[in-house]
Design an enzyme around this catalytic site. Structure first.
Site, PDB file in Angstrom:
ATOM      1  N   CYS A 130       0.855  -1.189   0.000  1.00  0.00           N
ATOM      2  CA  CYS A 130       0.000   0.000   0.000  1.00  0.00           C
ATOM      3  C   CYS A 130       0.892   1.240   0.000  1.00  0.00           C
ATOM      4  CB  CYS A 130      -0.949  -0.078   1.194  1.00  0.00           C
ATOM      5  SG  CYS A 130      -1.009   1.283   2.330  1.00  0.00           S
ATOM      6  N   CYS A 153       1.446   3.103   3.274  1.00  0.00           N
ATOM      7  CA  CYS A 153       2.163   2.172   4.157  1.00  0.00           C
ATOM      8  C   CYS A 153       3.645   2.139   3.783  1.00  0.00           C
ATOM      9  CB  CYS A 153       1.564   0.775   4.061  1.00  0.00           C
ATOM     10  SG  CYS A 153      -0.205   0.694   4.415  1.00  0.00           S
TER      11      CYS A 153
END
Length: 140
Positions: A45, A48
């Site tokens: 992600c 992330c």
């Protein structure tokens, strides 16, 4: 020579065994007796990925002072419902008793993490950056 066809049940069992082999045990999170910060996200992600170097830096800097944990919820699928995750990344801060005291969804900058840990009574780390003596970004 006859071909063997693998049934759906065999494929499901194979998938589950591979998933379980990749999953980690996070049953001791949050760690009782110490402040714990958990970042729940996924290695692929985008926000992330932006947090990954911050988390690695803080994990080293707070070693022995606080428990800093990253949980990849795509690899450890049981953790998202356990922590009530609606979006990734999500950061959860737990006190020494394992009680949730603060939660944030989305990218969280290093200064905010350090400030939150300091508010929870964790001393700011002095040295980071692979053992080279330097302070974290200046916090006043």
């Amino acid at each position: 020579m006859a071909k063997k066809i693998v049934g759906p049940a065999v494929l499901v069992l194979l998938f589950l065994s591979i998933s379980l082999a990749c999953a980690q045990d996070f049953s001791a999170v949050p760690e009782k007796g110490t402040v714990t910060m958990v970042d729940l996200g996924a290695k692929k992600c985008i926000p992330c990925k932006m947090m990954a170097p911050i988390m690695e830096k803080l994990e080293k800097a707070y070693e022995g002072k606080a428990h800093i944990v990253f949980i990849d919820v795509w690899k450890n699928r049981g953790q998202a419902p356990r922590f009530g995750i609606r979006t990734i990344p999500t950061q959860i801060f737990f006190n020494e008793n394992g009680e949730e005291v603060w939660r944030h969804e989305g990218f969280l900058e290093e200064k905010t993490i350090v400030d939150r840990l300091t508010e929870m009574g964790v001393k700011k780390p002095d040295i980071v950056n692979n053992g080279v003596s330097s302070c974290l970004i200046p916090y006043s």
